[in-house]
Design a protein around this motif. Structure first.
Motif, PDB file in Angstrom:
ATOM      1  N   ALA A   1       0.866  -1.187   0.000  1.00  0.00           N
ATOM      2  CA  ALA A   1       0.000   0.000   0.000  1.00  0.00           C
ATOM      3  C   ALA A   1       0.899   1.233   0.000  1.00  0.00           C
ATOM      4  N   ASN A   2       0.870   1.970  -1.109  1.00  0.00           N
ATOM      5  CA  ASN A   2       1.729   3.158  -1.232  1.00  0.00           C
ATOM      6  C   ASN A   2       0.871   4.405  -1.416  1.00  0.00           C
ATOM      7  N   GLY A   3      -0.165   4.521  -0.595  1.00  0.00           N
ATOM      8  CA  GLY A   3      -1.121   5.614  -0.758  1.00  0.00           C
ATOM      9  C   GLY A   3      -0.486   6.980  -0.620  1.00  0.00           C
ATOM     10  N   LEU A   4       0.428   7.111   0.327  1.00  0.00           N
ATOM     11  CA  LEU A   4       1.031   8.420   0.581  1.00  0.00           C
ATOM     12  C   LEU A   4       1.831   8.878  -0.638  1.00  0.00           C
ATOM     13  N   SER A   5       2.579   7.962  -1.250  1.00  0.00           N
ATOM     14  CA  SER A   5       3.382   8.352  -2.416  1.00  0.00           C
ATOM     15  C   SER A   5       2.478   8.723  -3.594  1.00  0.00           C
ATOM     16  N   VAL A   6       1.315   8.062  -3.700  1.00  0.00           N
ATOM     17  CA  VAL A   6       0.338   8.413  -4.743  1.00  0.00           C
ATOM     18  C   VAL A   6      -0.160   9.839  -4.491  1.00  0.00           C
ATOM     19  N   ASP A   7      -0.475  10.152  -3.228  1.00  0.00           N
ATOM     20  CA  ASP A   7      -0.993  11.482  -2.888  1.00  0.00           C
ATOM     21  C   ASP A   7       0.044  12.586  -3.054  1.00  0.00           C
ATOM     22  N   LEU A   8       1.312  12.245  -2.854  1.00  0.00           N
ATOM     23  CA  LEU A   8       2.367  13.259  -2.997  1.00  0.00           C
ATOM     24  C   LEU A   8       2.846  13.380  -4.447  1.00  0.00           C
TER      25      LEU A   8
ATOM     26  N   ASN B   1      -6.762  12.061   5.743  1.00  0.00           N
ATOM     27  CA  ASN B   1      -5.879  13.218   5.722  1.00  0.00           C
ATOM     28  C   ASN B   1      -5.571  13.592   4.275  1.00  0.00           C
ATOM     29  N   SER B   2      -5.897  12.695   3.354  1.00  0.00           N
ATOM     30  CA  SER B   2      -5.512  12.895   1.963  1.00  0.00           C
ATOM     31  C   SER B   2      -6.635  12.392   1.059  1.00  0.00           C
TER      32      SER B   2
ATOM     33  N   VAL C   1      -9.809   7.400  -5.484  1.00  0.00           N
ATOM     34  CA  VAL C   1     -10.080   8.655  -4.779  1.00  0.00           C
ATOM     35  C   VAL C   1     -11.281   8.451  -3.849  1.00  0.00           C
ATOM     36  N   ILE C   2     -11.064   8.657  -2.559  1.00  0.00           N
ATOM     37  CA  ILE C   2     -12.141   8.483  -1.584  1.00  0.00           C
ATOM     38  C   ILE C   2     -12.538   9.822  -0.961  1.00  0.00           C
ATOM     39  N   ASN C   3     -11.631  10.813  -1.062  1.00  0.00           N
ATOM     40  CA  ASN C   3     -11.850  12.105  -0.401  1.00  0.00           C
ATOM     41  C   ASN C   3     -11.409  13.229  -1.355  1.00  0.00           C
ATOM     42  N   PRO C   4     -12.267  13.541  -2.340  1.00  0.00           N
ATOM     43  CA  PRO C   4     -11.844  14.408  -3.450  1.00  0.00           C
ATOM     44  C   PRO C   4     -11.317  15.773  -3.025  1.00  0.00           C
ATOM     45  N   ASN C   5     -11.786  16.311  -1.883  1.00  0.00           N
ATOM     46  CA  ASN C   5     -11.374  17.665  -1.487  1.00  0.00           C
ATOM     47  C   ASN C   5     -10.267  17.674  -0.433  1.00  0.00           C
TER      48      ASN C   5
ATOM     49  N   ASN D   1      -2.203  19.420   4.180  1.00  0.00           N
ATOM     50  CA  ASN D   1      -1.531  20.475   4.961  1.00  0.00           C
ATOM     51  C   ASN D   1      -2.492  21.605   5.314  1.00  0.00           C
ATOM     52  N   ASP D   2      -3.792  21.305   5.371  1.00  0.00           N
ATOM     53  CA  ASP D   2      -4.792  22.372   5.594  1.00  0.00           C
ATOM     54  C   ASP D   2      -5.284  22.449   7.038  1.00  0.00           C
ATOM     55  N   GLY D   3      -4.673  21.631   7.942  1.00  0.00           N
ATOM     56  CA  GLY D   3      -5.099  21.671   9.345  1.00  0.00           C
ATOM     57  C   GLY D   3      -6.445  21.015   9.584  1.00  0.00           C
ATOM     58  N   LYS D   4      -6.934  20.259   8.600  1.00  0.00           N
ATOM     59  CA  LYS D   4      -8.237  19.578   8.731  1.00  0.00           C
ATOM     60  C   LYS D   4      -8.103  18.132   8.254  1.00  0.00           C
ATOM     61  N   PHE D   5      -9.043  17.302   8.703  1.00  0.00           N
ATOM     62  CA  PHE D   5      -9.208  15.975   8.115  1.00  0.00           C
ATOM     63  C   PHE D   5     -10.674  15.823   7.744  1.00  0.00           C
ATOM     64  N   GLU D   6     -10.973  14.810   6.942  1.00  0.00           N
ATOM     65  CA  GLU D   6     -12.363  14.558   6.557  1.00  0.00           C
ATOM     66  C   GLU D   6     -12.824  13.205   7.068  1.00  0.00           C
ATOM     67  N   LEU D   7     -14.065  13.167   7.522  1.00  0.00           N
ATOM     68  CA  LEU D   7     -14.747  11.902   7.801  1.00  0.00           C
ATOM     69  C   LEU D   7     -15.627  11.625   6.583  1.00  0.00           C
TER      70      LEU D   7
END
Length: 289
Positions: free
Chosen positions: A93-100, A195-196, A204-208, A212-218
């Motif tokens: 699982a390389n989700g972080l590298s995909v997001d970056l 977070n991403s 894509v599970i969290n399109p917005n 680094n915006d100080g928020k997370f999404e549920l």
């Protein structure tokens, strides 16, 4: 003058042999006059060993070859230090590298990890544990649990477990969620603490989401019928659907009516009924393209 860099390798992540990767990295370090210390994780006291390596070696960067779980462990080991973390994606699982948006090729990736500038990204604290990327309650966490217990690794391991998990899935759970001074109740099959934007598969599970915006999404998925799963997998996440609710916040609590499987960054964390969640703003520096 030589730069000190620690290279942390998870030898078993993604079921790939890392000896060739280690050779490539050592060669890159030599050419670029970098003093490289290689550390292979064993699953025993890795966190403490990496900390003491840092204190002994005082590196200016730490490079990680592994999946999201390995990166998270290194980030936790380094949380008291001001250091840039570089990633060479090498897990299942390389989700972080995909997001970056890290490059696919190893040569480009080496340059980014060792030499490029960084961004400061958030982490999420869930019941005292850190999450860099995506955690969830429900169906996907059950999949992670089944995958950890199975012998088949890689993509086919996930595919096999996805089928098993979907056919064995429990009834929806009821979640009471407090966030932004409101309390709501939802029947759900899965709740993602994001977070991403994307899972390691690129879904894509969290399109917005922004890291680094100080928020997370549920992201609350009320139903997971095949139609909705098909939309999510093909990248058409229906954010305006009645089946999906997204709450953006910097802290929240979730209580469920029975214990529900839970995972953080691809690591199964047992069945939970209560989650306390808050953002850790600009918690770490990650090298980016």
């Amino acid at each position: 003058m030589k730069k000190n860099i620690i290279f942390v390798v998870n030898p078993i992540s993604g079921d790939l042999d890392k000896s060739e990767l280690i050779e490539i990295v050592e060669e890159f370090a030599t050419v670029n006059h970098i003093d490289l210390k290689v550390y292979e994780t064993t699953g025993k006291n890795d966190l403490d060993k990496i900390k003491s390596l840092y204190n002994e070696f005082q590196p200016e960067r730490i490079i990680v070859a592994g999946g999201d779980g390995t990166i998270k462990m290194v980030a936790e080991a380094m949380e008291e230090y001001d250091i840039i973390i570089g990633i060479l994606p090498a897990g299942s699982a390389n989700g972080l590298s995909v997001d970056l948006n890290l490059p696919a090729g190893i040569e480009e990736n080496l340059k980014v990890a060792f030499l490029n500038d960084y961004v400061e990204i958030d982490m999420i604290c869930i019941n005292g544990k850190k999450s860099i990327h995506l955690s969830d309650l429900g169906l996907n966490a059950s999949l992670v649990k089944n995958y950890e217990q199975s012998d088949v690794r890689g993509f086919w391991g996930y595919a096999l477990q996805a089928f098993t998990t979907l056919t064995e899935s429990e009834e929806p759970f009821t979640a009471t969620i407090s966030a932004n001074n409101k309390t709501v109740e939802h029947a759900a099959r899965m709740i993602v603490i994001a977070n991403s934007q994307k899972y390691g598969t690129g879904v894509v599970i969290n399109p917005n989401g922004a890291m680094n915006d100080g928020k997370f999404e549920l992201v609350i998925l009320k139903s997971l019928d095949l139609l909705l799963i098909g939309k999510i997998i093909t990248g058409n996440m229906p954010i305006d659907s009645d089946d999906v609710v997204i709450i953006s916040t910097d802290k929240a609590t979730i209580k469920t009516d029975y214990p529900v499987n839970f995972q953080i960054d691809g690591e199964y964390c047992g069945a939970q009924t209560d989650l306390e969640i808050h953002i850790l703003h600009k918690q770490m520096k990650m090298a980016v393209p």
